[in-house]
Design an enzyme around this catalytic site. Structure first.
Site, short mmCIF file in Angstrom:
data_model
loop_
_atom_site.label_atom_id
_atom_site.label_comp_id
_atom_site.label_asym_id
_atom_site.label_seq_id
_atom_site.Cartn_x
_atom_site.Cartn_y
_atom_site.Cartn_z
N ARG A 1 0.81 -1.24 0.00
CA ARG A 1 0.00 0.00 0.00
C ARG A 1 0.84 1.28 0.00
NH1 ARG A 1 -3.67 -3.18 3.72
NH2 ARG A 1 -1.81 -3.22 5.00
N ILE A 2 1.86 1.33 0.89
CA ILE A 2 2.61 2.59 1.03
C ILE A 2 3.48 2.81 -0.20
CG2 ILE A 2 4.35 3.80 2.43
CD1 ILE A 2 3.11 2.25 4.88
N ALA B 1 10.53 2.21 6.34
CA ALA B 1 9.87 0.94 6.66
C ALA B 1 10.24 0.50 8.08
CB ALA B 1 10.25 -0.10 5.62
N ARG B 2 11.32 -0.23 8.21
CA ARG B 2 11.79 -0.65 9.53
C ARG B 2 13.31 -0.59 9.53
NH1 ARG B 2 7.68 0.53 11.29
NH2 ARG B 2 6.16 -0.73 12.43
N GLU C 1 16.23 1.65 17.37
CA GLU C 1 15.76 2.99 17.70
C GLU C 1 15.10 3.01 19.08
OE1 GLU C 1 13.08 3.29 14.18
OE2 GLU C 1 11.49 3.70 15.63
N HIS D 1 11.25 8.72 13.19
CA HIS D 1 10.10 7.84 12.97
C HIS D 1 8.78 8.64 12.92
CE1 HIS D 1 8.74 3.38 13.53
NE2 HIS D 1 7.93 4.05 12.72
C1 DGY Z 1 3.62 1.75 11.87
O1 DGY Z 1 2.43 2.02 12.04
O2 DGY Z 1 4.01 0.60 11.71
C2 DGY Z 1 4.56 2.89 11.83
O3 DGY Z 1 5.87 2.56 11.82
C3 DGY Z 1 4.22 3.92 12.88
O4 DGY Z 1 3.58 4.88 12.16
#
Ligand code: DGY
Length: 323
Positions: A158-159, A241-242, A271, A289
C-alpha cells in the site's frame, strides 16, 4: 453490564482518548512513559485489552505471564514486528493493527526524505541556522534533480503504491519495483510501473531506492554491504519501513566512502538509539520515525484501534485481525 477494561501503553491524541473513555473502562498513560516489562505484564493480567504501539516490545517474556485477563492486543500502528505473533497465538490472544489510514502520510514522509536528501534540505537548513550562508552563487550546495529520475521500490504494498503515485504523477518519475506478490496489472498500468525479476535488478537500475517491506526475521539486514554495492554511486536509499531491514554499519560505510550518494532515514536499528556515526555525516537525512505523524492520521489510527476493540467485545471478527 460493566465496560471492558482497556490499557493503552502510550499517550494517544486527546480526541481518541476521549472516545476511549466514553466506551471503555480505560487506563491512559498520562505522562507518556515507556512501560517496562513488568508494567506490560501487569496490564495483561488486569485488563481485557492491551493496546501497545510499535515501540513496545510485546515478546514471549511479556506474553507468557501467568493469570492473564487480556484477550486482545489492539496495536496502534500498521507494522506488527514488535509483537511475537506465535507467542500471542499460543496465549490465545487476538492481535489487530491499523492499516490503510496511515498509507498516504507515510508515503508523503518517504517523499519528504527523498526530496530532502536529493536537494540537501537538511544540510541547507543547518547552514542557514549556523549563519554560515554568504549568499546565492551558481555552485553553492548543488543537489540532485528528482523529476524524471527512476524510483525503485523494494516491496509494492500500500505505502509503496502511494509513493509511486506521488512520484510518477507529481514528479514524472519512472517506477520500477520488485515484489513476489505484485499488485494488479491495471494499477501498474496507471503508474506505468515496471516489475523487475529481482530486488538486485532494482538496486542496480534505480536512482532512488525506497524500502517498503515489513520488519522481522525475514527481512533483517536485507540491505547489506553486498546489496549496497550494487547501487549506483549516484543513488540514494530511502528507509521509512523498519530500521533493521538495513545493516547500519554497512550503510555508514557506503555513505562515508561514496558507495552511494546519500540516504534518507526515518527508522533505525535499535531505535531510538542511533549509530553515532550517522550524526557526523552530511549525506544522510535523519528523522525520528515520523511516518504517520500527522494529527489526522494519528487520530484515524486510534479510531481504527477502537473499531477493532468494539467489534471484538461484541463478539464480531475485528476488521484488522492479524492473528
Ligand atoms: C507503523 O504504524 O508501523 C509505523 O511505523 C508507525 O507509524
Amino acid at each position: 453490564m460493566s465496560k471492558p477494561r482497556v490499557i493503552v501503553t502510550r499517550k494517544w491524541p486527546d480526541q481518541v482518548e476521549q472516545t476511549l473513555q466514553e466506551l471503555f473502562d480505560v487506563q491512559l498513560n498520562v505522562d507518556d512513559h515507556q512501560m517496562s516489562v513488568s508494567e506490560l505484564q501487569q496490564a495483561l493480567q488486569s485488563a481485557d485489552a492491551l493496546c501497545p504501539t510499535v515501540s513496545d516490545s510485546i515478546n514471549a517474556e511479556v506474553l507468557d505471564v501467568d493469570s492473564k485477563q487480556a484477550r486482545i492486543l489492539g496495536s496502534y500502528g500498521v507494522g506488527f514486528n514488535h509483537i511475537d505473533l506465535e507467542a500471542a497465538k499460543a496465549n490465545a490472544l487476538v492481535v489487530t493493527n491499523t492499516p490503510d489510514v496511515l498509507t498516504d502520510c507515510t508515503a508523503d514522509l518517504a517523499m519528504t526524505l527523498m526530496l530532502m536528501i536529493a536537494r540537501r534540505a537538511g544540510e541547507g537548513e543547518r547552514h542557514v541556522r549556523s549563519k554560515e550562508w554568504t549568499g546565492w552563487r551558481p555552485t553553492h550546495m548543488i543537489g540532485t534533480k528528482i523529476t524524471g529520475k527512476t524510483l525503485g521500490l523494494i516491496g509494492m504494498g500500500r505505502i509503496a503504491r502511494a509513493m509511486a503515485h506521488k512520484a510518477h504523477h507529481g514528479f514524472g518519475m519512472k517506477i520500477i519495483f520488485s515484489d513476489p506478490y505484485p499488485p494488479p496489472q491495471d494499477l501498474l498500468d496507471s503508474l506505468q510501473a515496471e516489475s523487475r525479476d529481482s530486488m538486485e535488478e532494482v538496486l542496480q537500475e534505480a536512482d532512488f531506492v525506497s524500502l517498503h517491506c515489513p520488519g522481522g526475521k525475514e527481512t533483517w539486514h536485507l540491505i547489506n554491504e553486498e546489496r549496497l554495492a550494487m547501487m549506483k554511486s549516484s543513488a540514494f536509499l530511502i528507509n521509512s519501513a523498519r530500521g533493521d531491514v538495513v545493516d547500519s554499519q554497512a550503510l555508514i560505510e557506503a555513505l562515508k566512502t561514496g558507495g552511494i550518494a546519500g540516504a534518507g532515514l526515518d527508522v533505525y536499528e535499535g531505535e531510538p538509539n542511533i549509530a553515532e556515526e550517522f550524526l557526523t555525516l552530511d549525506n544522510v537525512v535523519l528523522l525520528p520515525h515520523l511516518g504517520s505523524a500527522s494529527m489526522e492520521t494519528r487520530v484515524a489510527m486510534g479510531m481504527r484501534v477502537i473499531d477493532n476493540l468494539k467489534a471484538f467485545f461484541v463478539g464480531e471478527e475485528p476488521h484488522d485481525r492479524v492473528v
